[in-house]
Design an enzyme around this catalytic site. Sequence first.
Site, mmCIF file in Angstrom:
data_model
loop_
_atom_site.group_PDB
_atom_site.id
_atom_site.type_symbol
_atom_site.label_atom_id
_atom_site.label_comp_id
_atom_site.label_asym_id
_atom_site.label_seq_id
_atom_site.Cartn_x
_atom_site.Cartn_y
_atom_site.Cartn_z
ATOM 1 N N ILE A 144 -2.595 -2.824 0.182
ATOM 2 C CA ILE A 144 -1.757 -1.811 -0.434
ATOM 3 C C ILE A 144 -2.054 -1.317 -1.692
ATOM 4 O O ILE A 144 -2.764 -1.887 -2.624
ATOM 5 C CB ILE A 144 -0.118 -2.566 -0.721
ATOM 6 C CG1 ILE A 144 0.779 -1.479 -0.975
ATOM 7 C CG2 ILE A 144 -0.422 -3.435 -1.448
ATOM 8 C CD1 ILE A 144 2.310 -2.045 -0.826
ATOM 9 N N GLY A 145 -2.165 -0.021 -1.977
ATOM 10 C CA GLY A 145 -2.463 0.651 -3.224
ATOM 11 C C GLY A 145 -1.768 1.847 -3.480
ATOM 12 O O GLY A 145 -1.278 2.575 -2.664
ATOM 13 N N ASN A 205 -2.699 -10.610 -11.215
ATOM 14 C CA ASN A 205 -2.075 -9.234 -10.903
ATOM 15 C C ASN A 205 -0.641 -9.332 -11.188
ATOM 16 O O ASN A 205 0.208 -9.329 -10.184
ATOM 17 C CB ASN A 205 -2.291 -8.420 -9.707
ATOM 18 C CG ASN A 205 -2.013 -7.248 -9.319
ATOM 19 O OD1 ASN A 205 -1.179 -6.660 -10.135
ATOM 20 N ND2 ASN A 205 -2.565 -6.860 -8.176
ATOM 21 N N GLU A 224 -2.036 -11.795 0.447
ATOM 22 C CA GLU A 224 -2.632 -12.465 -0.650
ATOM 23 C C GLU A 224 -2.619 -11.622 -1.827
ATOM 24 O O GLU A 224 -2.748 -10.270 -1.812
ATOM 25 C CB GLU A 224 -4.040 -12.778 -0.199
ATOM 26 C CG GLU A 224 -4.514 -13.886 0.812
ATOM 27 C CD GLU A 224 -4.504 -13.138 2.210
ATOM 28 O OE1 GLU A 224 -4.341 -13.938 2.940
ATOM 29 O OE2 GLU A 224 -4.495 -11.924 2.036
ATOM 30 N N TYR A 226 6.375 -8.385 -5.550
ATOM 31 C CA TYR A 226 6.612 -9.139 -4.477
ATOM 32 C C TYR A 226 7.654 -10.442 -4.445
ATOM 33 O O TYR A 226 8.588 -10.356 -3.549
ATOM 34 C CB TYR A 226 5.355 -9.980 -3.986
ATOM 35 C CG TYR A 226 4.075 -8.968 -3.893
ATOM 36 C CD1 TYR A 226 4.422 -7.856 -3.048
ATOM 37 C CD2 TYR A 226 2.812 -9.337 -4.268
ATOM 38 C CE1 TYR A 226 3.320 -6.846 -2.676
ATOM 39 C CE2 TYR A 226 1.819 -8.333 -4.066
ATOM 40 C CZ TYR A 226 2.054 -7.346 -3.202
ATOM 41 O OH TYR A 226 0.875 -6.650 -2.903
#
Length: 153
Positions: A71-72, A110, A105, A117
Amino acid sequence: MPCVEMLPLGHHDVDEMVAIEQGVFPYPWTRGNFVDSIDSGYSAWGCRVAGELVGYFVLMIAVDEAHLLNIGVLGKRQRMGFGTRLLRCAMSTARQAGASGLLLEVRPSNESALALYRQFGFRQIGLRRDYYPLADGREDALVLRCELGRIRA
């Protein structure tokens, strides 16, 4: 306000995905990683604002479990809610495909991703030692999981 769309991505979007990836990750996926994922039938979705791709995710679904592989969000568009939109879409896509849980992961360093999350109810279920490359070694990965029946955010 410009039009914001969530759309499935394919081979014609790979160059844009790679450009975002290279701009935000120190060890980015390659063009081949994205092509292989699409060729394998993994679900790839993107968020477009006035036609510009501002973020994406790649999701693998296996039986009743989904795995968020990548995901970015475009650097200049971070902290504007696009990561939240993408994660919601990934969770919805996984649930619609019959998955009861979503794994991913993340680097322990981060912190912004971890906060997102956790906001969605992800909990650590494991640790992958030396998973991510660093300039001077390796970094572990936290393995997180969310029950898709209990989405909070």
